[in-house]
Design a protein around this motif. Structure first.
Motif, mmCIF file in Angstrom:
data_model
loop_
_atom_site.group_PDB
_atom_site.id
_atom_site.type_symbol
_atom_site.label_atom_id
_atom_site.label_comp_id
_atom_site.label_asym_id
_atom_site.label_seq_id
_atom_site.Cartn_x
_atom_site.Cartn_y
_atom_site.Cartn_z
ATOM 1 N N ILE A 358 -13.941 88.057 -7.748
ATOM 2 C CA ILE A 358 -12.722 88.084 -8.562
ATOM 3 C C ILE A 358 -11.779 89.153 -8.008
ATOM 4 C CG2 ILE A 358 -11.748 88.418 -10.877
ATOM 5 C CD1 ILE A 358 -14.478 87.697 -12.022
ATOM 6 N N ALA A 359 -10.523 88.804 -7.867
ATOM 7 C CA ALA A 359 -9.475 89.755 -7.471
ATOM 8 C C ALA A 359 -8.370 89.716 -8.504
ATOM 9 C CB ALA A 359 -8.929 89.418 -6.085
ATOM 10 N N ARG A 360 -7.923 90.905 -8.937
ATOM 11 C CA ARG A 360 -6.865 90.971 -9.935
ATOM 12 C C ARG A 360 -5.790 91.944 -9.488
ATOM 13 N NH1 ARG A 360 -11.095 91.383 -13.256
ATOM 14 N NH2 ARG A 360 -11.584 91.401 -14.745
ATOM 15 N N ALA A 361 -4.569 91.628 -9.808
ATOM 16 C CA ALA A 361 -3.453 92.541 -9.568
ATOM 17 C C ALA A 361 -2.567 92.552 -10.802
ATOM 18 C CB ALA A 361 -2.647 92.105 -8.346
ATOM 19 N N THR A 362 -2.193 93.760 -11.233
ATOM 20 C CA THR A 362 -1.323 93.918 -12.389
ATOM 21 C C THR A 362 -0.174 94.841 -12.003
ATOM 22 O OG1 THR A 362 -3.159 93.650 -13.939
ATOM 23 C CG2 THR A 362 -1.171 94.714 -14.777
ATOM 24 N N TYR A 363 1.035 94.394 -12.256
ATOM 25 C CA TYR A 363 2.208 95.212 -11.914
ATOM 26 C C TYR A 363 3.109 95.337 -13.133
ATOM 27 C CZ TYR A 363 5.975 97.285 -9.240
ATOM 28 O OH TYR A 363 6.922 98.158 -8.759
#
Length: 778
Positions: A358-363
Motif C-alpha cells: 500500500i502506498a499513500r500520499a496526503t497533501y
C-alpha cells in the motif's frame, strides 16, 4: 505544529470531544475537517498496541477504522463517561454519534481487552452480522452476511456482497477475507448498502479495518498465547523514529495449531495449520504539507485441507449406491461434527500466500482542502487438494491451484472546516485477474474408476468509478447529505475445458460490461447537543459476471446481470446520563432486485455437475437494530446490541434442478438471516495490589437460520449461545490473561452445501477454546 494547535484539531472533530493527550506525528500543518482524521488520531498515539488474538495476520491484518481518541491505556472520557469513538466511515473523521448511518465500532481501548482470532470475532460487536468460514479452501474463505445479504463461495468469480476494507484497500475475493486480528487500531461495521463511497460489491455493508501507524519513540509489544489443541501463537510489533520526519514500524506473527478435527481414517489430527506473517510500514513527512506512507505485508499459511462432513440422505447416490450415509438427520457419517472420516491427503499440503503493498500520499492544500491518493496491490497464490465428499472413498475430490492479483487506485479531494459545505469527491480504478487450473477427481460415475477432469478458467475485471458525497448545513441543527457514484465494470472470462472441444475460449474470452449509478441521500437533525435523528436512502450495486465453474458451453459464455439493493432507513443517535449511556437505533427496509442466485444442477458433460449464477429472484428485508453502551460507574461497563430481521423472497421463479421446469422457490428462507440476534457483555475492573484486575464476558445469541440454499434440514442451525470470557491482571506494562471462547461448546454449521442427487456436506464452527496470554509492552 504546536501542542496547542494539535489540541485545536481535536476539538474540531466533534463538539463533544475534549482535548487529547499529546503525542507525536511527523510535522504537519493544521488539517481540514475531512482529511485530518488520520493525523488527528495519530497525534494522540504515544504507544502502538498490537492487538492480538488467537490468530495472526501479516497484513497487519486487522485494522479497524473506528478508533478511540487515545491509546488503549489512556482512553478519552467525557466527565467520567464513555470513551469518544472516532470513525472514518465516510472517508472523513467524525464522532460516531455524528454519523447519520448505521455504524457499530470497536475502539482501540475495547480491542485491547478482547481476544479476537480473526474478523469472525468482530461479528458479535454489531447486530445483524454473521461471519463464517466456508472451509472450502485454504487461508480462510469468508461467508460474511449483513442484514441477510451475503455470499458463501470459494470461487473468485463470485464477488463479495459485503466489503472487507483493510487500510483503505478493498479485498476483492472471499479467499483471504478472514483477516487475522493483529495490529488492530479500529474496527467499523457499516450496515446497509455502501455504494457511494465504497462502490460496487458492498451491497450488504462494509467491515472497515485500520492498523496502527509508526511512532516517534521506541515502542512495541510482544504477545504469546498457548491454547488447547496445542495452539501456540507469538506476535510482536516494534516502532521507532528514523529522523525528525520519518518513522518505521515492523510487525511479525506466528501461529501453529493441531486443529480441532480428528481424522479417524488416518488416526491423526486432521486440521493442522501453520501461519507466519511479516510487515513493515514507513511514514514520511518530507514537507509540512505532505505525508507519505508505504507498507508491505507478507503472510503464508500451510495447513491440512479443511475437513468436510458427508450428510448424504438415503435417496442420494452416495448413500443409496455407495453406502456413504449420514447417521441421522443432523449427524454426519462420522457420528461427530469434530471427527472426520475423509481419505483426503493430510500432510499440510494446502497453502495460501498473500502479499499486500500500500502506498499513500496526503497533501494539505490549505483552506480546509486536502488531496489523498491511495494505491494498493494484492497478490495471492494458493493450492489445495481437498476431499469434498467427506467419505473414506474418493467420490468427489478437487485439486485447485489458483493465482490472483488486484491493483487499485483512488484519488480524492476533501473539504472540511466549519463552513456550511463539506465534501469528498474522487475517482477510482480497479484492475484484477485470476486463473485457476482445476482438476476434479470423479469416482462415482464409473464404479472402481477415478476420472480426472481438468478445467482452466481465467477471468479479468476492470472497473472505473467517480464519486461525490457532501454535507450542507441548512441550519445549525439540520444537515442535508447528498452523494452518488457512477461505476463502469468490464469483465472477461475464458475457459479451457475438454468438454467444450473446439469451442474452448481461453485465449479468446467472452466479454461483458455494465454501468450503474448508486445515489445516497440523508437528512439529519440535532434535537439536542446529544440527540440526533436521521432519515437515509442509499443504493448498493453488485457487479454482473461469468460463472466460474461451468460445465456446459452455454453457461460458460452467458453472463449474469448485476443486482441492486435500495435501503430506506430511520434512526437516532443519543448519549445521556452525563454521557455514561450511549444508545443508537435504526429501522430499515431494503428492496433486493435481480438477486444473483448460485444453483448447483446436474449437467450432461464434465463432472456431471454445474454451478450456475442466475438473476432469478427479488427479496425484501426489514428490521430493527439497537446498540447500547453504558458505564454506570467507572469500574463497570456494559455493552449490548439487538438485531431483528424479517428477510423474505418476494419472487423466486427458476429451474433450480435442471429438469426444464420453472418452479416457485419463493418459500425458501434466505441463508444466514436469523430473525433475532443479540449480544450482552460486561467488563468489571478493580485495583488489586500493585496492578489492575478485570473480568470480561459476553453472550452472543444467533437465532435459528438456514445455511444451505435449498434449506436442507440436515444443515439447519438452531439458536446458538456463543459465550466468551476472560480474567486479566496487569502490572505496569505486563498483562496476564486467561480466556475462553464458545464456552457453551456450540457446534452449529458454518457451511452447508447440497450437490443435488449426490450428497450434501457441511462443516461446524470451532468448538470451545481456551488459553493463557502474556502481553508485554515497552
Amino acid at each position: 505544529m504546536s501542542t496547542a494547535s494539535k489540541f485545536d484539531m481535536c476539538h474540531q472533530v466533534s463538539k463533544s470531544r475534549p482535548p487529547g493527550a499529546a503525542g507525536w506525528q511527523p510535522p504537519r500543518p493544521k488539517m481540514s475537517g475531512v482529511g485530518r482524521g488520520r493525523a488527528d488520531m495519530i497525534n494522540r498515539y504515544r504507544t502502538i498496541t498490537l492487538l492480538a488474538s488467537a490468530a495472526t495476520l501479516p497484513l497487519g491484518a486487522q485494522i479497524a477504522f473506528a478508533q478511540d481518541a487515545r491509546p488503549a491505556d489512556d482512553p478519552v472520557q467525557v466527565s467520567g463517561g464513555l470513551d469518544v469513538i472516532v470513525v472514518t466511515a465516510r472517508k472523513r473523521t467524525e464522532n460516531l454519534q455524528d454519523v447519520s448511518a448505521s455504524v457499530s465500532a470497536l475502539s482501540q481501548a475495547e480491542l485491547a481487552r478482547r481476544f479476537d482470532s480473526d474478523v469472525r470475532d468482530f461479528a458479535s460487536a454489531s447486530p445483524n452480522v454473521i461471519i463464517d468460514d466456508t472451509q472450502q479452501g485454504p487461508g480462510g474463505v469468508a461467508a460474511t452476511t449483513i442484514r441477510g445479504i451475503g455470499v458463501a463461495d470459494v470461487e473468485k468469480s463470485v464477488d463479495p456482497a459485503v466489503g472487507v476494507v483493510l487500510d483503505e484497500i478493498y479485498l476483492g475475493t472471499s479467499s483471504g477475507n478472514l483477516v487475522k486480528a493483529i495490529d488492530i487500531d479500529r474496527v467499523e461495521v457499516l450496515r446497509g448498502p455502501q455504494g457511494t463511497l465504497f462502490g460496487r460489491n458492498a451491497i450488504g455493508g462494509v467491515i472497515n479495518l485500520a492498523r496502527s501507524r509508526p511512532t516517534d519513540e521506541l515502542t512495541g509489544k510482544l504477545r504469546a498465547t498457548y491454547a488447547n489443541y496445542d495452539t501456540v501463537e507469538a506476535e510482536g510489533l516494534v516502532s521507532f523514529p528514523l529522523t525528525e520526519w520519518a518513522a518505521v514500524k515492523f510487525t511479525g506473527a506466528y501461529r501453529q495449531s493441531d486443529g480441532y478435527i480428528f481424522n479417524e481414517f488416518y488416526n491423526q489430527d486432521g486440521q493442522r495449520s501453520e501461519f507466519t506473517a511479516l510487515g513493515v510500514q514507513l511514514l514520511l513527512n518530507p514537507t509540512p504539507n505532505l505525508e507519505l506512507s508505504f507498507s508491505f505485508d507478507d503472510q503464508n499459511t500451510r495447513q491440512d485441507p479443511p475437513q468436510l462432513h458427508n450428510l448424504a440422505k438415503p435417496s442420494d447416490l452416495f448413500c443409496a449406491v455407495y453406502g456413504q450415509c449420514r447417521v441421522d438427520l443432523t449427524t454426519p457419517q462420522s457420528g461427530d461434527r469434530y471427527v472426520s472420516v475423509s481419505n483426503g491427503p493430510l500432510n499440510k499440503n494446502a497453502f495460501f500466500d498473500m502479499n499486500l503493498g500500500i502506498a499513500r500520499a496526503t497533501y494539505d492544500l490549505g483552506s480546509d482542502l486536502e488531496v489523498n491518493y491511495i494505491y494498493g496491490r494484492m497478490e495471492t497464490d494458493e493450492g489445495i487438494t481437498q476431499d469434498f465428499d467427506g467419505t473414506p472413498l474418493t467420490l468427489y475430490d478437487t485439486d485447485r491451484p489458483a493465482v490472483y492479483h488486484q491493483d487499485t487506485h483512488e484519488l480524492r479531494l476533501s473539504k472540511g472546516g466549519n463552513g456550511p459545505l463539506t465534501f469528498v469527491v474522487g475517482g477510482y480504478y480497479w484492475d484484477s485477474a485470476y486463473t485457476i487450473d482445476l482438476v476434479s477427481y470423479i469416482g462415482f460415475a464409473i464404479p472402481g474408476t477415478i476420472l480426472a477432469i481438468p478445467q482452466t478458467v481465467r477471468q479479468t475485471t476492470k472497473s472505473y468509478a467517480a464519486f461525490f458525497e457532501g454535507d450542507y448545513k441548512i441550519s445549525d441543527r439540520l444537515t442535508l447529505t447528498l452523494g452518488g457514484r457512477y461505476t463502469h465494470d468490464k469483465k472477461t472470462s475464458g475457459v479451457n475445458d475438454y468438454g467444450f472441444g473446439p469451442n474452448d475460449n481461453l485465449d479468446n474470452p467472452e466479454e461483458a460490461d455494465w454501468s450503474k449509478f448508486t445515489p445516497r441521500a440523508s437528512l439529519s437533525f440535532d434535537v439536542t447537543e446529544d440527540v440526533m435523528i436521521y432519515g437515509l436512502y442509499s443504493r448498493g450495486y453488485r457487479s454482473g459476471g461469468f460463472t466460474g465453474r461451468p460445465t456446459t458451453e452455454n453457461t460458460a459464455k452467458t453472463p449474469y446481470e448485476p443486482e441492486t439493493v435500495d435501503n430506506f432507513e430511520l434512526g437516532f443517535k443519543s448519549e445521556f446520563a452525563d454521557r455514561r449511556v450511549r444508545l443508537n437505533a435504526s429501522a430499515f427496509l431494503m428492496k433486493y432486485k435481480d438477486k444473483q442466485e448460485d444453483v448447483d444442477v446436474p449437467a450432461p458433460t464434465g463432472t456431471g455437475r454445474e454451478n450456475r449464477t442466475i438473476n432469478a429472484s427479488s427479496a425484501e428485508l426489514k428490521g430493527i437494530e439497537i446498540d447500547l453502551t453504558a458505564r454506570p460507574m467507572d469500574s463497570l461497563t456494559f455493552n449490548a446490541n439487538l438485531g431483528y430481521l424479517d428477510a423474505k423472497y418476494k419472487e423466486f421463479i427458476a429451474d433450480t434442478n435442471n429438469d426444464g421446469i420453472l418452479d416457485d422457490n419463493s418459500g425458501l428462507a434466505l441463508r444466514r438471516a436469523p430473525e433475532w440476534n443479540w449480544t450482552l457483555g460486561a467488563t468489571y475492573e478493580i485495583a488489586v495490589g500493585p496492578g489492575e484486575f478485570w473480568v470480561s464476558g459476553d453472550v452472543h445469541y444467533i437465532g435459528a437460520h438456514e445455511i444451505s440454499f435449498l434449506n436442507n434440514p440436515s444443515l439447519r442451525n438452531d439458536g446458538q449461545y456463543l459465550i466468551n470470557g476472560s480474567l486479566n491482571y496487569q502490572i505496569n506494562n505486563t498483562q496476564i490473561s486467561v480466556f475462553g471462547r464458545n464456552l457453551a461448546n456450540e457446534d452449529g454449521w458454518t457451511i452447508g452445501y447440497d450437490v443435488q442427487g449426490l450428497w450434501s456436506y457441511g462443516a461446524a464452527r470451532p468448538p470451545r477454546t481456551y488459553g493463557v496470554v502474556v502481553t508485554q509492552k515497552f
